[in-house]
Design an enzyme around this catalytic site. Structure first.
Site, PDB file in Angstrom:
ATOM      1  N   TYR A   1      47.319  11.444  32.727  1.00  0.00           N
ATOM      2  CA  TYR A   1      47.823  12.329  31.957  1.00  0.00           C
ATOM      3  C   TYR A   1      49.300  12.314  32.216  1.00  0.00           C
ATOM      4  O   TYR A   1      50.057  11.368  32.711  1.00  0.00           O
ATOM      5  CB  TYR A   1      47.102  13.704  32.365  1.00  0.00           C
ATOM      6  CG  TYR A   1      45.570  13.684  32.057  1.00  0.00           C
ATOM      7  CD1 TYR A   1      45.416  13.568  30.697  1.00  0.00           C
ATOM      8  CD2 TYR A   1      44.622  13.657  33.042  1.00  0.00           C
ATOM      9  CE1 TYR A   1      43.729  13.769  30.371  1.00  0.00           C
ATOM     10  CE2 TYR A   1      43.232  13.789  32.706  1.00  0.00           C
ATOM     11  CZ  TYR A   1      43.002  13.879  31.423  1.00  0.00           C
ATOM     12  OH  TYR A   1      41.524  13.491  31.033  1.00  0.00           O
TER      13      TYR A   1
ATOM     14  N   GLU B   1      44.752  10.046  36.521  1.00  0.00           N
ATOM     15  CA  GLU B   1      43.900   9.651  35.468  1.00  0.00           C
ATOM     16  C   GLU B   1      44.928   9.330  33.913  1.00  0.00           C
ATOM     17  O   GLU B   1      44.102   9.390  32.888  1.00  0.00           O
ATOM     18  CB  GLU B   1      42.953  10.724  35.106  1.00  0.00           C
ATOM     19  CG  GLU B   1      41.562  10.449  35.852  1.00  0.00           C
ATOM     20  CD  GLU B   1      41.423  10.874  36.988  1.00  0.00           C
ATOM     21  OE1 GLU B   1      40.507  10.685  37.933  1.00  0.00           O
ATOM     22  OE2 GLU B   1      42.429  11.472  37.819  1.00  0.00           O
TER      23      GLU B   1
ATOM     24  N   HIS C   1      42.300   6.854  31.980  1.00  0.00           N
ATOM     25  CA  HIS C   1      41.293   6.889  30.854  1.00  0.00           C
ATOM     26  C   HIS C   1      40.906   5.535  30.111  1.00  0.00           C
ATOM     27  O   HIS C   1      39.960   5.282  29.477  1.00  0.00           O
ATOM     28  CB  HIS C   1      41.381   7.989  30.046  1.00  0.00           C
ATOM     29  CG  HIS C   1      40.624   9.388  30.724  1.00  0.00           C
ATOM     30  ND1 HIS C   1      39.742   9.414  31.473  1.00  0.00           N
ATOM     31  CD2 HIS C   1      41.475  10.692  30.854  1.00  0.00           C
ATOM     32  CE1 HIS C   1      39.512  10.662  31.978  1.00  0.00           C
ATOM     33  NE2 HIS C   1      40.566  11.319  31.604  1.00  0.00           N
TER      34      HIS C   1
ATOM     35  N   GLN D   1      25.479  10.514  30.234  1.00  0.00           N
ATOM     36  CA  GLN D   1      24.953  10.762  28.681  1.00  0.00           C
ATOM     37  C   GLN D   1      24.991  12.332  28.633  1.00  0.00           C
ATOM     38  O   GLN D   1      25.554  12.404  27.270  1.00  0.00           O
ATOM     39  CB  GLN D   1      23.567  10.408  28.750  1.00  0.00           C
ATOM     40  CG  GLN D   1      23.327   8.799  28.696  1.00  0.00           C
ATOM     41  CD  GLN D   1      21.869   8.743  28.684  1.00  0.00           C
ATOM     42  OE1 GLN D   1      21.220   8.036  29.783  1.00  0.00           O
ATOM     43  NE2 GLN D   1      21.238   9.064  27.717  1.00  0.00           N
TER      44      GLN D   1
ATOM     45  N   ARG E   1      46.513  16.300  42.710  1.00  0.00           N
ATOM     46  CA  ARG E   1      45.803  15.166  42.433  1.00  0.00           C
ATOM     47  C   ARG E   1      46.573  13.932  42.104  1.00  0.00           C
ATOM     48  O   ARG E   1      47.110  13.811  41.229  1.00  0.00           O
ATOM     49  CB  ARG E   1      44.887  15.388  41.399  1.00  0.00           C
ATOM     50  CG  ARG E   1      43.783  14.507  41.164  1.00  0.00           C
ATOM     51  CD  ARG E   1      42.835  14.966  40.230  1.00  0.00           C
ATOM     52  NE  ARG E   1      41.629  13.565  39.828  1.00  0.00           N
ATOM     53  CZ  ARG E   1      40.644  13.554  40.475  1.00  0.00           C
ATOM     54  NH1 ARG E   1      40.072  14.367  41.344  1.00  0.00           N
ATOM     55  NH2 ARG E   1      39.869  12.562  39.963  1.00  0.00           N
TER      56      ARG E   1
END
Length: 673
Positions: A168, A166, A254, A341, A216
């Site tokens: 990082y 992701e 991201h 949301q 991961r």
């Protein structure tokens, strides 16, 4: 009845036997920012353990101060912190579960001035530019990971997960675009993956063979300069050799310009990228992203894509996901609809996570368990999200509930939402409510409006009004012109919009209407259509998994969006999904005008002014998305009769169609009766 034998089969990971193949993926909750944080986290995870999930991956904890997600974010680097972590691990173990601590160094994504990275390149999603780590600092960071892993085992965790996906810190090292180093931790492919391998080796040496060591890996980076599929496969092999027991797969960074987990992404869209990892290693591999039903999970295992499935948000939506799967009542699972949301949008705006379809998520200690002391007869009028949520929760609380709905079917505004391309998951939300209402024995009165005489004269102990909203009619000359239609007319299909359309109002409803008029429903249902639309290339040689975007043909309509506010359109959309809507509409050629004053609608079209200058836009239809008014007709009639009805949902607050607020309020209201 569907069975899920493979999904329910135990699996050995290292020295640990997991009872099934379903895993609660790691997610940020920010529960640590509230009062009684460890009690909240313990209750949150224990509820999922009691729901029989095979393994829980905790939210990420930084191994050193510069690796935190934000100032004051989760950090685990001192022995004295073990006691507070034991509150969580003990609760999970007492509930029959297993839990692993995720170790996450945010790298250049850390929202702190002291953030660091392999190089000094700033991430476009962070206000702070990172400082490049020295070679000695890289080695010290490896030791920090090992230290946190040792503390995790000491605190009772069943192992650790090293977060290497992701975008990082570790992922920043593996990608050429963000690793411009010229020391042993940069340059060649071998140099770029050295940091990750050193961490895995150091952690394994520190914790020994018994605790699980999960890594991961990014199965596809989805950024320019990211690793190719071939490199990711080779990297996975090295991770296995370094000592990992299991490889979990992440998708994208991201800052990727490709959606990865929103509802517009097809279910299990990334299976081929995950399969690429699975075929490279002999240890178990875990699939992730847009897996929200047992059917999807089982299919991934049956087809050999993965050995386990990681589901984060689905376990927010329903902590009993695994238990219901085992019991053969999967139709009672409260399915994650991928809306983001209440989870990601709240996290990205520095609030705590919960769930639109399950307001109890993250708030377990705020909701009392058990039945009401006194069984009441309750009338709920209105079968939209608020009414259904109130009826279900009141019935679960032990009350006898009658639900009145004027329409022939339940759902209210959900029936509009599910028609919008990318929102097909709202079908699942409606299915859940319908199944639960039937299972709980709620009496349904459909097909005609409830009257004051009928409701007030039936001897109900409580009356809840959830009659929703009506569209607001703005004061514009010519508002009754035949060109003018409501968003309800469009989304129900009662009106087929013409080729030239003006949308008045640019809130969530306005954007939904624009997507309805221009979007392709296939994109959220078919992987091929989605990949073509967003420029994804799963070929193993593709850098970062990206393809050149095809030029789109002329859109089938010319759509113009307007709003009165002099600010960018879509400013109030969700943080994690608004950019997707705006990007899609830009590609479709939508024009967006802010600061508009509407003067008239006539045969010529829409007359408006911007900065004092008059304009006329020739259109076939003007769609009104200019807000809503609470529908309180029945409420007012009951008040006039001396009754004391309660309001919830849009009938209570109609500022915007907000299922999150409506379901939360209705759930809490039901628990007070």
């Amino acid at each position: 009845m569907a069975t899920y034998d493979r999904l329910l089969t135990p699996l050995t990971v290292g020295a640990t036997v997991l009872p099934n193949r379903m895993v609660m993926g790691a997610m940020h909750t920010r529960l640590e920012t509230l009062d009684r944080p460890h009690e909240r986290l313990a209750a949150f995870y224990a509820a999922r353990a009691a729901g029989e999930i095979g393994l829980i991956l905790s939210g990420g904890f930084a191994p050193n101060p510069e690796g935190v997600m934000e100032a004051g974010g989760p950090l685990f680097n001192r022995a004295e912190q073990c006691a507070e972590h034991r509150v969580v691990t003990r609760a999970v173990h007492d509930a029959g579960g297993k839990i692993v601590l995720q170790i996450l160094h945010a790298g250049r994504y850390a929202k702190v001035p002291e953030c660091v990275g392999p190089s000094a390149a700033k991430a476009r999603i962070n206000a702070y530019a990172p400082r490049a780590l020295s070679t000695q600092e890289v080695r010290a960071t490896v030791a920090d990971f090992a230290n946190t892993a040792a503390l995790a085992v000491q605190a009772g965790y069943d192992g650790v997960e090293i977060m290497g996906s992701e975008g990082y810190l570790i992922n920043e090292f593996t990608a050429a675009a963000t690793n411009q180093r010229d020391d042993e931790y940069g340059g060649s492919f071998a140099g770029r993956i050295r940091f990750a391998l050193d961490i895995v080796r150091a952690v394994r040496a520190t914790i020994g063979r018994e605790p699980m060591l999960i890594y991961r890996v990014s199965s596809i980076d989805l950024v320019e300069g990211g690793m190719s599929g071939a490199e990711i496969a080779a990297f996975a092999k090295e991770i296995e050799a370094a000592g990992a027991d299991l490889i979990n797969t992440g998708v994208g960074w991201h800052e990727s310009a490709v959606p990865t987990i929103a509802a517009c992404v097809p279910r299990a869209a990334w299976r081929d990228a995950i399969r690429n990892v699975k075929e490279a290693v002999s240890i178990p591999v875990m699939a992730s992203n847009r897996i929200n039903t047992p059917e999807v999970a089982q299919a991934l295992i049956d087809s050999g894509v993965a050995d386990l499935v990681s589901m984060a948000r689905p376990l927010l939506a329903d902590p009993d996901f695994a238990k219901k799967t085992r019991l053969g009542i999967a139709d009672e699972i409260n399915t994650c609809i991928g809306c983001n949301q209440a989870c990601l949008d709240r996290i990205f705006t520095e609030r705590t996570a919960t769930c639109l379809v399950n307001p109890r998520a993250g708030r377990e200690i705020e909701f009392a368990a058990g039945k009401a002391l006194q069984r009441k007869r309750i009338a709920v009028v209105g079968g939209g999200p608020a009414g259904m949520a109130c009826a279900v929760n009141a019935a679960e609380h032990g009350h006898a509930v009658t639900l009145f709905e004027a329409g022939a079917r339940l759902g209210g505004q959900l029936n509009l939402a599910k028609a919008v391309p990318g929102k097909a998951e709202f079908h699942e939300m409606l299915r859940y409510f319908e199944v639960r209402l039937k299972k709980l024995g709620v009496t349904l009165r459909l097909g005609r409006p409830a009257t004051a005489d009928e409701v007030a004269g039936a001897g109900f102990d409580e009356i809840v009004i959830a009659t929703g909203v009506t569209p607001r009619m703005p004061d514009i000359a010519g508002i009754d012109h035949p060109k003018v239609v409501s968003y309800i007319d469009v989304l129900t299909g009662n009106v087929e919009a013409g080729e030239r359309v003006a949308i008045i109002g640019a809130g969530g409803i306005g954007f939904d209407v624009a997507v309805y008029l221009l979007g392709d429903a296939r994109e959220s249902l078919d992987r091929g259509a989605f990949f073509r639309a967003w420029g994804v290339d799963l070929a193993k040689t593709s850098e970062g998994g990206l393809a050149r975007l095809d030029s789109h043909g002329a859109p089938r309509r010319r759509v113009h969006m307007f709003q009165r506010k002099a600010e960018p359109l879509g400013k109030g959309l969700g943080k994690s999904t608004g950019w997707i809507l705006k990007a899609s509409l830009r590609k479709a050629g939508v024009t967006m005008t802010s600061g508009a004053t509407y003067k008239a609608i006539d045969d010529e079209g829409l007359h408006y002014r911007v900065d004092g200058k008059p304009h006329v836009l020739a259109v076939d239809h003007v769609v009104l998305c200019a807000g809503q008014l609470s529908n309180r007709t029945l409420y007012d009639e009951l008040i006039a009769r001396g009754a004391r009805p309660l309001l919830t949902g849009g009938a209570d607050v109609a500022a915007e169609l907000d299922a999150l607020r409506a379901i939360d309020h209705a759930t809490r209201l039901a628990m007070t009766m």
